[in-house]
Design an enzyme around this catalytic site. Structure first.
Site, PDB file in Angstrom:
ATOM      1  N   LYS A 124      30.986  57.107  89.501  1.00 12.76           N
ATOM      2  CA  LYS A 124      31.369  56.298  88.341  1.00 12.76           C
ATOM      3  C   LYS A 124      32.881  56.086  88.322  1.00 12.76           C
ATOM      4  CE  LYS A 124      27.156  57.699  86.020  1.00 12.76           C
ATOM      5  NZ  LYS A 124      26.448  58.601  85.100  1.00 12.76           N
ATOM      6  N   GLN A 166      28.260  63.071  80.947  1.00 13.76           N
ATOM      7  CA  GLN A 166      27.294  63.151  82.048  1.00 13.76           C
ATOM      8  C   GLN A 166      26.092  64.026  81.662  1.00 13.76           C
ATOM      9  OE1 GLN A 166      27.272  61.374  84.987  1.00 13.76           O
ATOM     10  NE2 GLN A 166      25.244  62.256  85.273  1.00 13.76           N
ATOM     11  N   ASP A 197      27.503  54.130  77.570  1.00 12.99           N
ATOM     12  CA  ASP A 197      26.352  54.618  78.337  1.00 12.99           C
ATOM     13  C   ASP A 197      25.073  54.484  77.495  1.00 12.99           C
ATOM     14  OD1 ASP A 197      25.457  55.682  80.784  1.00 12.99           O
ATOM     15  OD2 ASP A 197      25.387  57.716  79.971  1.00 12.99           O
TER      16      ASP A 197
END
Lengths: 283, 283
Positions: free
Chosen positions: A55, A99, A122
């Site tokens: 990422k 994450q 996200d």
């Protein structure tokens, strides 16, 4: 012989990146600011380390910055929430990625829900999910959004189709089901308690596999001409569908690797750019 | 001859009311406070006037107060939001109901989303939906919650069953689908773009009709032994299912009237009592 369409997420992501690069440059030119994605990793699960690195690399490729935050395995929910709040307040941060998964002792959902909706690039906050489902302005959960972007790019018809989603996780099965429903698919959501999964899959025009079990969906279950979306990525570079044997029956499929995965990162980056553009009054 | 089980929501609601009355009395005894449900009605749609009156009466029956707010047809979104914020701040108000539908010029969803999660006893905020879907602590959307309460009370097995939800509205189809999914049903969501609805309904173990069209679901579509949940209430006291003719095939059904409707009001009241108990530190 049947030659199915390959729903190539890797090439699509690379093409979209070119456009993102232009948009990032425009942001820099007009505002002198650089979009920043904050990535938080707790502990050092090797897969997570790799994902966060990928990422970060994607940020670099489009000219963005990533702010890497590494927190120790023993971080508490409260400490993680405090960090998220700090990033919410930070005017230089346009997107926040926590994450998944975090260590088991942390209340992951509570942390996801601390992320400011305007920085939830996200798409993991429950209200981001709620707003998306009700078709209000919102970011979108990255993996489901990746799937939808791929299907639309390759002109896969969704409206009126019988779609079977296998899996009901908060960041994959549930949101992708709602996105497909909003695109007028007739959606069936299956899971570990589903009876006669085989029969249900056999009726599907589109199958979305999000189970996390290698080759879980058998080739015999696939209807001739079905579209296969494989959101799984298991050890040995295999997905949740027995693609090798199912390819000859399907009309289109996402390869593993090179399908849903690369586009997921792309969606994350794309939403961060959008967040920056919005914050800076460019859209 | 088949005698199906009547999923009698009216009697169930009346029984639950007895318990609610005791809980309200306990709140009064311990804290000297009375739970208050604020009901907002905008304009004077006759059906909405009736519903709000029924909700007010239910408050009275259990010993609660209702605070009736009537706003004119021409109320703007901003004015309605201002009123909701005022009620959010009001320490004497434990629940807020904005009667649906509001006049067309008002952004109903924006108003729903202003309701404080802790007072969202009708369960209409998108984050209430998101939290419910992800199985976090939350109130629940009243009509879907009514359906689930009825199914559980009458011991209708949900886990592993094929459930077909017809309709995908924000306060009925979508939330009831997620609630059924969380109870381990295999859920198919159908709507106006669904092809072969008849075939899909024919496979269902449980059908939830939430279309808003009188007798839309035909008796011929019903599988022998199916459970019928009719969330519709149309002119002439008929639901969305042709119950009259379907009764002989089903194993259980919610009557119209006297099924889902009365329990919906009950769920609203019950969540207001819960909100008061929580706010006052009794639970």
């Amino acid at each position: 012989m049947n030659t199915p369409l390959i729903l190539d997420g890797k090439t699509l992501a690379a093409n979209i990146e070119k456009d993102l690069k232009v948009r990032v440059q425009r942001i820099k030119d007009i505002t002198n600011e650089t979009p920043v994605l904050a990535t938080i990793i707790v502990g050092n699960d090797p897969a997570s380390v790799t994902y966060v690195k990928m990422k970060g690399n994607a940020c670099t490729r489009v000219g963005m910055k990533s702010l890497k935050i590494e927190m120790p395995e023993e971080t508490s929910t409260e400490e993680l929430i405090e960090k998220i709040r700090e990033l919410n307040r930070d005017k230089n941060v346009h997107g926040i990625l926590l994450q998944h998964p975090v260590p088991g002792h942390i209340d992951e959902m509570a942390c996801f829900n601390e992320i400011d909706l305007l920085k939830d690039v996200d798409g993991v906050n429950t209200n981001t999910f709620g707003r998306m489902t009700m078709q209000l302005d919102s970011f979108k959960c990255a993996t489901p959004y990746s799937i939808m972007t791929i299907l639309k790019h390759y002109n896969i018809q969704i409206e009126g189709k019988d779609v079977v989603v296998i899996g009901r996780s908060p960041i994959l099965g549930k949101p992708v089901a709602m996105m497909l429903l909003n695109e007028n698919a007739t959606v069936t959501i299956c899971h570990s308690k589903t009876k006669d999964l085989e029969d249900i899959v056999k009726r599907a025009d589109i199958v979305v596999a999000a189970v996390g079990k290698p080759k879980f969906v058998k080739a015999e279950w696939i209807k001739e001409g079905c579209v296969l979306v494989d959101a799984g990525y298991n050890q040995g570079n295999v997905g949740d569908i027995d693609l090798e044997n199912a390819i000859e029956k399907c009309s289109a499929y996402t390869p593993v690797p090179g399908g849903v995965g690369p586009m997921t990162i792309n969606c994350l980056i794309s939403q961060t750019v959008e967040s920056a553009e919005r914050k800076l009054g460019l859209i």
